[in-house]
Design an enzyme around this catalytic site. Sequence first.
Site, PDB file in Angstrom:
ATOM      1  N   GLU A  15       1.486  -8.794  -3.167  1.00 55.22           N
ATOM      2  CA  GLU A  15       2.520  -7.819  -3.535  1.00 55.22           C
ATOM      3  C   GLU A  15       3.769  -8.556  -4.002  1.00 55.22           C
ATOM      4  OE1 GLU A  15       3.497  -5.157  -4.569  1.00 55.22           O
ATOM      5  OE2 GLU A  15       3.850  -3.665  -2.994  1.00 55.22           O
ATOM      6  N   ASP A  16       4.550  -7.918  -4.853  1.00 55.70           N
ATOM      7  CA  ASP A  16       5.786  -8.549  -5.320  1.00 55.70           C
ATOM      8  C   ASP A  16       6.882  -8.491  -4.258  1.00 55.70           C
ATOM      9  OD1 ASP A  16       6.049  -5.781  -5.557  1.00 55.70           O
ATOM     10  OD2 ASP A  16       6.767  -5.813  -7.633  1.00 55.70           O
TER      11      ASP A  16
ATOM     12  N   ASP B  67       9.792  -3.375   0.636  1.00 53.30           N
ATOM     13  CA  ASP B  67      11.119  -2.805   0.841  1.00 53.30           C
ATOM     14  C   ASP B  67      11.046  -1.911   2.086  1.00 53.30           C
ATOM     15  OD1 ASP B  67      13.711  -1.957   0.406  1.00 53.30           O
ATOM     16  OD2 ASP B  67      13.269  -0.774  -1.368  1.00 53.30           O
TER      17      ASP B  67
ATOM     18  N   PHE C 149      18.966  -4.735  -5.784  1.00 50.16           N
ATOM     19  CA  PHE C 149      17.854  -4.430  -6.678  1.00 50.16           C
ATOM     20  C   PHE C 149      17.531  -5.652  -7.530  1.00 50.16           C
ATOM     21  CE2 PHE C 149      15.442  -2.617 -10.140  1.00 50.16           C
ATOM     22  CZ  PHE C 149      14.508  -1.896  -9.411  1.00 50.16           C
TER      23      PHE C 149
ATOM     24  N   ARG D 287       9.723  -7.863 -16.327  1.00 51.12           N
ATOM     25  CA  ARG D 287       8.613  -8.438 -15.558  1.00 51.12           C
ATOM     26  C   ARG D 287       8.267  -9.854 -16.031  1.00 51.12           C
ATOM     27  NH1 ARG D 287       6.227  -4.248 -12.623  1.00 51.12           N
ATOM     28  NH2 ARG D 287       6.129  -2.209 -13.613  1.00 51.12           N
TER      29      ARG D 287
HETATM   30  P1  IMP Z   1       8.417   0.169  -0.465  1.00 56.11           P
HETATM   31  O1  IMP Z   1       7.342   1.210  -0.428  1.00 56.11           O
HETATM   32  O2  IMP Z   1       9.771   0.771  -0.194  1.00 56.11           O
HETATM   33  O3  IMP Z   1       8.127  -1.000   0.433  1.00 56.11           O
HETATM   34  O4  IMP Z   1       8.538  -0.313  -1.950  1.00 56.11           O
HETATM   35  C1  IMP Z   1       7.711  -1.250  -2.451  1.00 56.11           C
HETATM   36  C2  IMP Z   1       7.660  -1.205  -3.953  1.00 56.11           C
HETATM   37  O5  IMP Z   1       8.902  -0.771  -4.512  1.00 56.11           O
HETATM   38  C3  IMP Z   1       7.413  -2.573  -4.508  1.00 56.11           C
HETATM   39  O6  IMP Z   1       6.040  -2.777  -4.710  1.00 56.11           O
HETATM   40  C4  IMP Z   1       8.176  -2.579  -5.803  1.00 56.11           C
HETATM   41  O7  IMP Z   1       7.334  -2.150  -6.835  1.00 56.11           O
HETATM   42  C5  IMP Z   1       9.273  -1.586  -5.594  1.00 56.11           C
HETATM   43  N1  IMP Z   1      10.549  -2.266  -5.277  1.00 56.11           N
HETATM   44  C6  IMP Z   1      11.177  -2.373  -4.086  1.00 56.11           C
HETATM   45  N2  IMP Z   1      12.324  -3.059  -4.169  1.00 56.11           N
HETATM   46  C7  IMP Z   1      12.422  -3.416  -5.464  1.00 56.11           C
HETATM   47  C8  IMP Z   1      13.405  -4.187  -6.202  1.00 56.11           C
HETATM   48  O8  IMP Z   1      14.425  -4.692  -5.677  1.00 56.11           O
HETATM   49  N3  IMP Z   1      13.154  -4.346  -7.514  1.00 56.11           N
HETATM   50  C9  IMP Z   1      12.060  -3.847  -8.144  1.00 56.11           C
HETATM   51  N4  IMP Z   1      11.126  -3.134  -7.499  1.00 56.11           N
HETATM   52  C10 IMP Z   1      11.304  -2.910  -6.180  1.00 56.11           C
HETATM   53 MG    MG Z   2       4.968  -3.318  -6.348  1.00 61.14          MG
END
Ligand code: IMP
Ligand code: MG
Length: 175
Positions: A97-98, A101, A150, A163
Amino acid sequence: MDVVQRVLISEEKIQTRVTELARQISQDYQGETICLLCILKGGLMFLTDLAKRIEVPVTFDFIGISSYGHATQSSGVVRITKDLEESIEGKHIIIVEDIIDSGLTLSYLIKNLESRNPASLRICTLLDKTVNRTVNIPVDYVGFPVPNEFLVGYGLDYQELYRNIPYIFVLNPDY
Ligand code: IMP
Ligand code: MG
């Protein structure tokens, strides 16, 4: 005005850390074959660099998950936009995963994947934004802990852009 407010993690730092993670994974999975499961599209750059440096046999599969739409905050709404092509039953899976959050995306995905009976399931994320975590998930491999800003670049996007930039940066909100 520049779109880059500040470079957070340089290309060199990313590459050094990815090499370390690959070494760790190679040690942990000696004698096994790993299936790297890339979460599209953000995990793509990380997957390709990581995979090239792993020294045990590796296969790939890809899953598309959407939790963000076009906003910069997690909606909590998760849906599979593209499912895996192969069965993961009996396989050693590492989710690539990238960024994590809130953790909502991964917690949904973990439940879904566990019901498909892999031999093991671990998580490898390049970035970990721990302050926003609302669900507790076990993260086995982390590239970098990051602050609550962000971030884009190296797979991470804002409205599908940036990207391809080889480093991680803070997006200029006024751009
Ligand atoms: P989560 O479900 O809140 O953990 O969000 C995870 C997904 O939100 C990641 O796979 C990213 O695609 C996107 N995401 C969360 N934070 C960022 C950020 O700072 N920049 C870009 N994408 C983000
Ligand atoms: Mg993602």
